[in-house]
Design a protein around this motif. Structure first.
Motif, PDB file in Angstrom:
ATOM      1  N   VAL A 119      10.789   1.613  -1.296  1.00 40.30           N
ATOM      2  CA  VAL A 119       9.964   1.265  -2.385  1.00 40.30           C
ATOM      3  C   VAL A 119      10.231   1.001  -3.540  1.00 40.30           C
ATOM      4  CG1 VAL A 119       7.658   2.129  -3.363  1.00 40.30           C
ATOM      5  CG2 VAL A 119       8.125   2.356  -0.846  1.00 40.30           C
ATOM      6  N   ARG A 120      11.105   1.819  -3.928  1.00 42.19           N
ATOM      7  CA  ARG A 120      11.857   1.746  -5.400  1.00 42.19           C
ATOM      8  C   ARG A 120      12.671   0.525  -5.582  1.00 42.19           C
ATOM      9  NH1 ARG A 120      11.915   7.393  -4.599  1.00 42.19           N
ATOM     10  NH2 ARG A 120      13.929   7.545  -3.771  1.00 42.19           N
ATOM     11  N   GLN A 121      12.845  -0.247  -4.505  1.00 38.96           N
ATOM     12  CA  GLN A 121      13.630  -1.332  -4.733  1.00 38.96           C
ATOM     13  C   GLN A 121      12.634  -2.548  -5.221  1.00 38.96           C
ATOM     14  OE1 GLN A 121      15.958  -2.203  -1.535  1.00 38.96           O
ATOM     15  NE2 GLN A 121      16.760  -0.245  -1.452  1.00 38.96           N
ATOM     16  N   ALA A 126       5.569   3.196   1.921  1.00 37.75           N
ATOM     17  CA  ALA A 126       4.558   2.168   1.557  1.00 37.75           C
ATOM     18  C   ALA A 126       4.770   1.201   2.792  1.00 37.75           C
ATOM     19  CB  ALA A 126       4.937   1.399   0.429  1.00 37.75           C
ATOM     20  N   ILE A 127       3.514   0.646   3.145  1.00 40.81           N
ATOM     21  CA  ILE A 127       3.417  -0.402   3.947  1.00 40.81           C
ATOM     22  C   ILE A 127       3.445  -1.920   3.135  1.00 40.81           C
ATOM     23  CG2 ILE A 127       1.807  -1.929   5.457  1.00 40.81           C
ATOM     24  CD1 ILE A 127       0.527   0.886   6.217  1.00 40.81           C
ATOM     25  N   GLN A 175       0.687  -1.061   0.025  1.00 37.69           N
ATOM     26  CA  GLN A 175       0.092  -0.188  -0.029  1.00 37.69           C
ATOM     27  C   GLN A 175       1.024   1.233  -0.073  1.00 37.69           C
ATOM     28  OE1 GLN A 175      -2.749   0.435   3.351  1.00 37.69           O
ATOM     29  NE2 GLN A 175      -3.805   2.105   2.378  1.00 37.69           N
ATOM     30  N   ALA A 176       0.984   2.000  -1.134  1.00 40.93           N
ATOM     31  CA  ALA A 176       1.837   2.973  -1.312  1.00 40.93           C
ATOM     32  C   ALA A 176       1.179   4.383  -1.289  1.00 40.93           C
ATOM     33  CB  ALA A 176       2.587   2.717  -2.771  1.00 40.93           C
ATOM     34  N   ALA A 177       2.098   5.326  -0.590  1.00 40.99           N
ATOM     35  CA  ALA A 177       1.574   6.679  -0.380  1.00 40.99           C
ATOM     36  C   ALA A 177       1.965   7.344  -1.657  1.00 40.99           C
ATOM     37  CB  ALA A 177       2.570   7.440   0.614  1.00 40.99           C
ATOM     38  N   TYR A 178       0.918   7.890  -2.368  1.00 45.41           N
ATOM     39  CA  TYR A 178       0.871   8.547  -3.694  1.00 45.41           C
ATOM     40  C   TYR A 178       1.564   9.999  -3.324  1.00 45.41           C
ATOM     41  CZ  TYR A 178      -0.504   9.820  -8.377  1.00 45.41           C
ATOM     42  OH  TYR A 178      -0.255  10.033  -9.668  1.00 45.41           O
ATOM     43  N   LYS A 179       1.172  10.513  -2.398  1.00 45.29           N
ATOM     44  CA  LYS A 179       1.492  12.046  -2.168  1.00 45.29           C
ATOM     45  C   LYS A 179       2.195  12.230  -0.770  1.00 45.29           C
ATOM     46  CE  LYS A 179      -1.307  15.446  -3.208  1.00 45.29           C
ATOM     47  NZ  LYS A 179      -2.569  16.241  -3.279  1.00 45.29           N
ATOM     48  N   ALA A 222       1.278  -7.396  -4.937  1.00 46.51           N
ATOM     49  CA  ALA A 222       0.035  -6.705  -5.549  1.00 46.51           C
ATOM     50  C   ALA A 222       0.311  -5.287  -4.895  1.00 46.51           C
ATOM     51  CB  ALA A 222      -1.129  -7.167  -4.871  1.00 46.51           C
ATOM     52  N   VAL A 223      -0.333  -4.236  -5.633  1.00 50.34           N
ATOM     53  CA  VAL A 223      -0.161  -2.991  -5.294  1.00 50.34           C
ATOM     54  C   VAL A 223      -1.296  -2.070  -5.326  1.00 50.34           C
ATOM     55  CG1 VAL A 223       1.324  -0.764  -5.446  1.00 50.34           C
ATOM     56  CG2 VAL A 223       2.581  -2.975  -5.930  1.00 50.34           C
ATOM     57  N   TYR A 224      -1.566  -1.201  -4.493  1.00 45.64           N
ATOM     58  CA  TYR A 224      -2.504  -0.120  -4.681  1.00 45.64           C
ATOM     59  C   TYR A 224      -2.066   1.149  -3.908  1.00 45.64           C
ATOM     60  CZ  TYR A 224      -5.144  -1.552  -0.277  1.00 45.64           C
ATOM     61  OH  TYR A 224      -5.481  -1.840   0.957  1.00 45.64           O
ATOM     62  N   ASP A 225      -2.349   2.208  -4.374  1.00 48.95           N
ATOM     63  CA  ASP A 225      -2.110   3.678  -3.643  1.00 48.95           C
ATOM     64  C   ASP A 225      -3.174   4.006  -2.845  1.00 48.95           C
ATOM     65  OD1 ASP A 225      -3.721   5.400  -5.134  1.00 48.95           O
ATOM     66  OD2 ASP A 225      -2.507   5.035  -6.915  1.00 48.95           O
TER      67      ASP A 225
END
Length: 429
Positions: A165-167, A177-178, A130-134, A281-284
């Motif tokens: 996260v970029r890794q 991100a979590i 779960q990725a922080a978009y901002k 799996a990813v969502y923002d």
């Protein structure tokens, strides 16, 4: 009339297609379930395992609706978890927040155990981001992470800074991100079909291509189809955004939103590893978010946005390609092999709706885009309810829901306006 499956990646990769008969003649069961998606099928397995005689009546094919068309992510997210805890405090007191927290992870256990028990081939894998978009999203996301560390789930959950996260995902978009390795992703249509086979193997009757015309209420309610009838001790309506039954009681409570997904042509191994080396799996964190994952044959399955008008989107690729390429510029111009959409059932307060239409006719609906795990939890709760254990069912049934008067089209218009407002606020953060 019954309709064929959508031309999706999932349909093209079915492990074993369903082949259940149409409803014809008269049948007598303990529980009749209207709807052959996850809610109906999961409830059927629960009841059949307990020895109940069950019938599932599906208008099209098992998993035809959103259950067989979604993003395939099994996460501990409940759209209305904060509102749920607040409302349930009236019933559960100080235990409300803990009840909701535990509810978030219960579906994972049910799905994993069922896949293992019935040997369901559905590409199940662990790992989610779960990725922080901002930058402004990081604080709240870290609070969620810190809360996870106070529970047993914490051992599976890790915080990643932006460079970390970029890794694990090949994009520059995210600010933290979590990572949750308890969360899962899978082929939802194969899971739904596999569970239906499991229910049938336990003695459940499964009927496809069998639209239900009406429910006749009474001491032993009757589900009436075009060419047959099922009499039962209890009936469960589990059609979510797709059925049009009992509109006097259910209209204005649930609103369909079209969620579009595209799937690329298979990526070569190096490209797949570059964009998603850990197969997560990813969502923002946006209110209307993007979500994606790799399929078993290394396609990027990408979904995003939502059409809250209640009508289908006309150009899914046109809507989603810019979002996909914004996330992964290295995939600019990639071939898109599949595009499709499914109707999620959106509830204004985001809390699943459970209730009774009469003493022995139940309904369950409204997972607001988080249906795989939630529907399996609800399946267990519904099975408990018709078995006489109503505590959890009543906790949901007592929740207050807003009902939009006049008609569902007006509700969708108001919902679309509300979504626009929240997206505007989000842009200003």
């Amino acid at each position: 009339m019954p309709q064929p499956r959508s031309a999706s990646y999932y349909t093209a990769s079915i492990a074993e297609e369903s082949d259940h008969p149409r409803l014809e003649g008269d049948h007598r069961v303990d529980v009749a379930i209207v709807g052959g998606g996850f809610t109906g099928v999961a409830t059927a397995v629960e009841l059949a395992e307990r020895g109940y005689r069950v019938a599932v009546i599906e208008a099209h094919k098992i998993g035809w609706g959103a259950s067989g068309r979604n993003g395939g992510q099994v996460t501990g997210s409940l759209s209305g978890q904060d509102a749920m805890a607040k409302q349930m405090r009236n019933t559960l007191g100080e235990q409300a927040r803990e009840f909701v927290w535990n509810l978030r992870w219960r579906g994972h256990r049910i799905i994993k155990q069922r896949v293992e028990k019935y040997a369901i081939a559905c590409d199940l894998k662990h790992g989610h981001l779960q990725a922080a978009y901002k930058p402004s999203h990081v604080k709240e996301l870290k609070q969620d992470f810190e809360e996870s560390q106070q529970h047993a789930i914490g051992e599976y959950v890790h915080w990643l800074e932006a460079d970390e996260v970029r890794q694990v995902v090949g994009t520059e978009l995210y600010h933290g991100a979590i990572r949750n390795d308890y969360n899962m992703h899978l082929h939802p249509l194969n899971l739904c079909l596999g569970e239906a086979r499991a229910a049938a193997g336990l003695g459940a009757l499964i009927f496809e291509d069998s639209p239900v015309i009406v429910i006749q209420h009474g001491d032993t309610p009757v589900v009436v189809g075009e060419q047959g009838r099922v009499t039962a001790n209890s009936v469960i309506l589990a059609g979510n955004a797709y059925h049009r039954l009992e509109r006097k009681r259910l209209s204005g409570k649930l609103f369909p939103a079209a969620l579009g997904i595209v799937t690329t042509a298979p990526l070569d191994r190096d490209t797949a590893l570059a964009i998603n080396p850990d197969d997560l799996a990813v969502y923002d964190t946006r209110f209307v978010l993007d979500y994606y994952r790799l399929t078993a044959d290394r396609r990027l399955l990408f979904g995003g946005g939502a059409n809250y008008s209640g009508r289908d989107s006309q150009d899914i690729v046109g809507e989603l390609r810019p979002r996909l390429e914004h996330t992964f510029p290295q995939l600019k111009g990639v071939d898109i092999d599949f595009q499709w959409q499914g109707m999620a059932g959106i509830v204004i307060n985001r809390i699943p709706q459970l209730g009774k239409l009469s003493d022995n006719v139940y309904y369950a609906q409204g997972y607001s885009g988080h249906g795989i795990a939630t529907s399996h939890i609800i399946g267990e709760i519904m099975a408990n309810a018709v078995s006489g254990s109503l505590e959890e069912f009543d906790t949901f049934a007592k929740v207050k829901h807003m009902r939009i008067p006049l008609n569902d089209r007006l509700g969708n218009t108001l919902l679309a306006a509300g979504m626009w407002y929240y997206q505007l606020l989000e842009k200003l953060r």
